[in-house]
Write a protein that holds these residues in place. Structure first.
Motif, PDB file in Angstrom:
ATOM      1  N   LEU A   4       4.298 -12.631   2.605  1.00 16.16           N
ATOM      2  CA  LEU A   4       5.619 -13.202   2.341  1.00 16.16           C
ATOM      3  C   LEU A   4       6.532 -12.188   1.670  1.00 16.16           C
ATOM      4  O   LEU A   4       7.725 -12.109   1.981  1.00 16.16           O
ATOM      5  N   ALA A   5       5.991 -11.405   0.734  1.00 19.51           N
ATOM      6  CA  ALA A   5       6.799 -10.398   0.056  1.00 19.51           C
ATOM      7  C   ALA A   5       7.285  -9.337   1.036  1.00 19.51           C
ATOM      8  O   ALA A   5       8.442  -8.891   0.972  1.00 19.51           O
ATOM      9  N   GLY A   6       6.406  -8.932   1.961  1.00 17.54           N
ATOM     10  CA  GLY A   6       6.816  -7.955   2.961  1.00 17.54           C
ATOM     11  C   GLY A   6       7.934  -8.472   3.853  1.00 17.54           C
ATOM     12  O   GLY A   6       8.894  -7.752   4.153  1.00 17.54           O
ATOM     13  N   LEU A  35      13.862  -3.484  -5.173  1.00 17.03           N
ATOM     14  CA  LEU A  35      13.571  -3.197  -6.576  1.00 17.03           C
ATOM     15  C   LEU A  35      12.460  -4.096  -7.101  1.00 17.03           C
ATOM     16  O   LEU A  35      11.580  -3.648  -7.847  1.00 17.03           O
ATOM     17  N   SER A  36      12.497  -5.366  -6.731  1.00 12.38           N
ATOM     18  CA  SER A  36      11.469  -6.296  -7.188  1.00 12.38           C
ATOM     19  C   SER A  36      10.085  -5.833  -6.750  1.00 12.38           C
ATOM     20  O   SER A  36       9.136  -5.792  -7.555  1.00 12.38           O
ATOM     21  N   ALA A  37       9.952  -5.465  -5.487  1.00 10.09           N
ATOM     22  CA  ALA A  37       8.660  -4.988  -4.998  1.00 10.09           C
ATOM     23  C   ALA A  37       8.254  -3.687  -5.671  1.00 10.09           C
ATOM     24  O   ALA A  37       7.083  -3.487  -6.020  1.00 10.09           O
ATOM     25  N   SER A  38       9.214  -2.802  -5.864  1.00  6.84           N
ATOM     26  CA  SER A  38       8.901  -1.495  -6.449  1.00  6.84           C
ATOM     27  C   SER A  38       8.408  -1.638  -7.882  1.00  6.84           C
ATOM     28  O   SER A  38       7.460  -0.951  -8.296  1.00  6.84           O
ATOM     29  N   PHE A  39       9.052  -2.519  -8.671  1.00  4.83           N
ATOM     30  CA  PHE A  39       8.617  -2.703 -10.059  1.00  4.83           C
ATOM     31  C   PHE A  39       7.204  -3.286 -10.125  1.00  4.83           C
ATOM     32  O   PHE A  39       6.409  -2.901 -10.990  1.00  4.83           O
ATOM     33  N   VAL A  40       6.893  -4.215  -9.228  1.00  5.06           N
ATOM     34  CA  VAL A  40       5.542  -4.773  -9.212  1.00  5.06           C
ATOM     35  C   VAL A  40       4.522  -3.701  -8.838  1.00  5.06           C
ATOM     36  O   VAL A  40       3.438  -3.613  -9.415  1.00  5.06           O
ATOM     37  N   HIS A  44       4.973   3.817   0.178  1.00 10.13           N
ATOM     38  CA  HIS A  44       4.031   3.283   1.173  1.00 10.13           C
ATOM     39  C   HIS A  44       4.227   1.779   1.356  1.00 10.13           C
ATOM     40  O   HIS A  44       4.221   1.270   2.484  1.00 10.13           O
ATOM     41  N   LEU A  45       4.427   1.054   0.257  1.00 16.31           N
ATOM     42  CA  LEU A  45       4.606  -0.400   0.352  1.00 16.31           C
ATOM     43  C   LEU A  45       5.918  -0.762   1.031  1.00 16.31           C
ATOM     44  O   LEU A  45       5.960  -1.647   1.891  1.00 16.31           O
ATOM     45  N   VAL A  46       7.005  -0.090   0.654  1.00 19.96           N
ATOM     46  CA  VAL A  46       8.307  -0.417   1.237  1.00 19.96           C
ATOM     47  C   VAL A  46       8.294  -0.183   2.742  1.00 19.96           C
ATOM     48  O   VAL A  46       8.735  -1.032   3.532  1.00 19.96           O
ATOM     49  N   LEU A  47       7.777   0.965   3.163  1.00 24.40           N
ATOM     50  CA  LEU A  47       7.710   1.244   4.597  1.00 24.40           C
ATOM     51  C   LEU A  47       6.788   0.259   5.315  1.00 24.40           C
ATOM     52  O   LEU A  47       7.107  -0.210   6.416  1.00 24.40           O
ATOM     53  N   ALA A  48       5.667  -0.069   4.688  1.00 21.94           N
ATOM     54  CA  ALA A  48       4.748  -1.034   5.305  1.00 21.94           C
ATOM     55  C   ALA A  48       5.409  -2.395   5.454  1.00 21.94           C
ATOM     56  O   ALA A  48       5.223  -3.087   6.467  1.00 21.94           O
ATOM     57  N   GLY A  89      -4.841  -2.501   4.195  1.00 21.67           N
ATOM     58  CA  GLY A  89      -4.416  -1.458   3.266  1.00 21.67           C
ATOM     59  C   GLY A  89      -4.575  -1.884   1.815  1.00 21.67           C
ATOM     60  O   GLY A  89      -5.036  -1.103   0.966  1.00 21.67           O
ATOM     61  N   TRP A  90      -4.213  -3.136   1.519  1.00 24.13           N
ATOM     62  CA  TRP A  90      -4.371  -3.637   0.158  1.00 24.13           C
ATOM     63  C   TRP A  90      -5.849  -3.761  -0.203  1.00 24.13           C
ATOM     64  O   TRP A  90      -6.248  -3.511  -1.346  1.00 24.13           O
TER      65      TRP A  90
END
Length: 486
Positions: free
Chosen positions: A37-39, A153-158, A198-202, A386-387
């Motif tokens: 959901l976050a992705g 930003l929310s995803a990056s901070f987590v 890696h997370l943002v691109l994924a 990946g996770w």
């Protein structure tokens, strides 16, 4: 384990093996649910803004209709993601109190900033959804920009918290107590750049392929019916292009991430690559494939480089090697397949431009669409794999090299019952979400929405100027009938 051993374990304040495993399974399940959901929450607003921007540039009402529908779906998924994210925040305290009590002050600032970014995203998503036909087109487009930025930003901070768990910084331990806390050093630890990118691109890649896969199914149905549907073609092309652009970038970032792991978590790297013994000239192994000296060459640019194997680490600090290796291979295999599919799309686009549009049917071949229809599920599996590689590969540490996972778990009995409750609740939540999204797929007949009069003919001035989505779509597609949200 005998009952006497269990009683002795509880007497020392440790969780039973069953409760410890249940806590890990519950965290894995809820995190896996939330990460999908976050992705989507990161990628779908970006795709929506791209479609609306194209609508403003071209005046094409199909782009606007796609943007409107995608953001409505994003609003539903955002609400569900907020619920699953809240559950995760509670689980951090209820399942892992040893971790939170000891180190919460170190990474707490990152969670606070994530909350601020989340509020910004939520506020402007409400403005964006309510602002349709109430704001000027340019102002409405601009209200969507903070939604995208807030999500990133929310995803990056987590992710900075997870990166810190892999590379802890910004504190000192004195007699088991945390002192000299530096929140900025904790947030911007060495693992943050690789994991955040890696997370943002994924997320962008996964969301692009998920949305495109739904439209690929619709295009296959249209092809069998012998009709050409521009609405579905654009609905496929925009998100698939995003996924295709991210695919080669993700390969480069993935290589960067693997090299970082090899330098900073060599035991995880050994598990990922299946390096059992320390040796020089390590071959590259993938499933049944084995290339002599290739892993040493790829990692150190020296075919005879010596790499550490699992046998060079004590048994009690090794992760479950088979789980880590299998999940890593799944992620790599799917990523390679998606890269090949993206290359097919890019080649088709280039050939079409070179031929001046004469080969317009090239990317819409049935086999390509069948593979594209599977790409959404495949990208989701790759994200979860990946996770799994990241989290299981860090075991037995919850904070790498500092705190073991069993030291952090809640020692209270009965944690496994919480797992059962979470599974039941999330099953209902998933079913409700799917039901709502399926209802949103179908638009009402124009006669039901606008009264008993027949819809205007395609291409007429009335059909092109009305503000109703159904009329705009009818004008753009040349059909006055019902169209599904896919």
């Amino acid at each position: 384990m005998s009952s006497l051993a269990l009683l002795a374990q509880n007497a020392t304040g440790a969780a039973t093996p069953a409760d410890f495993m249940a806590a890990r399974q519950q965290m894995a399940f809820t995190l896996g649910f939330h990460i999908i959901l976050a992705g989507i929450g990161i990628g779908l607003p970006a795709i929506t803004l791209l479609a609306e921007w194209r609508s403003l540039r071209t005046g094409d009402a199909v782009y606007a209709e796609l943007a409107r529908r995608w953001m409505k779906a994003a609003g539903v998924l955002f609400a569900v993601g907020a619920v699953s994210g809240t559950v995760l925040s509670f689980e951090m305290g209820t399942l892992w109190p040893g971790f939170m009590d000891t180190y919460g002050q170190v990474f707490g600032a990152a969670f606070a900033l994530e909350g601020i970014a989340f509020f910004i995203e939520a506020i402007f998503m409400g403005v964006y959804l309510y602002g349709w036909d109430r704001l000027s087109p340019r102002a409405h487009l601009l209200t969507g920009v903070p939604v995208v930025i807030g999500g990133l930003l929310s995803a990056s901070f987590v992710v900075t918290v997870n990166a810190w768990m892999n590379q802890p910084r910004g504190f000192r331990l004195e007699n088991g107590k945390v002192t000299d806390v530096d929140p900025l050093a904790a947030m911007f630890n060495p693992a943050t750049p690789t994991q955040a990118v890696h997370l943002v691109l994924a997320s962008l890649m996964m969301c692009g392929f998920i949305v495109a896969s739904v439209y690929a199914v619709a295009l296959l149905r249209d092809a069998r019916a012998g009709r050409v549907d521009r609405y579905h073609r654009l609905g496929f092309a925009i998100p698939f292009s995003l996924g295709a652009v991210c695919a080669p970038l993700q390969v480069l970032v993935g290589d960067w991430a693997v090299r970082f792991v090899a330098d900073n978590q060599p035991v995880k790297f050994a598990a990922m690559e299946g390096v059992e013994h320390t040796e020089a000239g390590v071959p590259f192994r993938f499933a049944v494939l084995e290339v002599p000296n290739a892993l040493s060459l790829m990692l150190r640019f020296d075919a005879n480089a010596r790499l550490r194997g699992l046998d060079s680490f004590p048994a009690d600090v090794r992760p479950p090697a088979e789980v880590v290796r299998t999940s890593f291979e799944i992620m790599v295999a799917i990523g390679t397949a998606l890269l090949a599919l993206a290359a097919w799309w890019g080649l088709a686009w280039w050939l079409r431009r070179r031929a001046g549009g004469a080969r317009a049917d090239l990317p819409w071949r049935p086999w390509f669409l069948r593979l594209a229809a599977a790409s959404g599920v495949a990208a989701s599996v790759a994200m979860l794999a990946g996770w799994t590689t990241t989290e299981v590969g860090r075991q037995p540490w919850i904070v790498y090299g500092v705190m073991r996972t069993e030291e952090a778990v809640n020692p209270s009995p009965g944690l496994r019952y919480g797992l059962y409750v979470v599974l039941a609740v999330y099953t209902v939540l998933a079913a409700a979400t799917i039901s709502v999204l399926r209802r949103m797929r179908r638009r009402p007949e124009p006669a039901a929405a606008d009264g008993p009069s027949a819809p205007p003919e395609a291409g007429t001035g009335a059909a092109q100027t009305t503000g109703e989505p159904a009329d705009r779509e009818a004008a753009a597609s040349g059909a006055g009938g019902t169209r599904s949200l896919r």
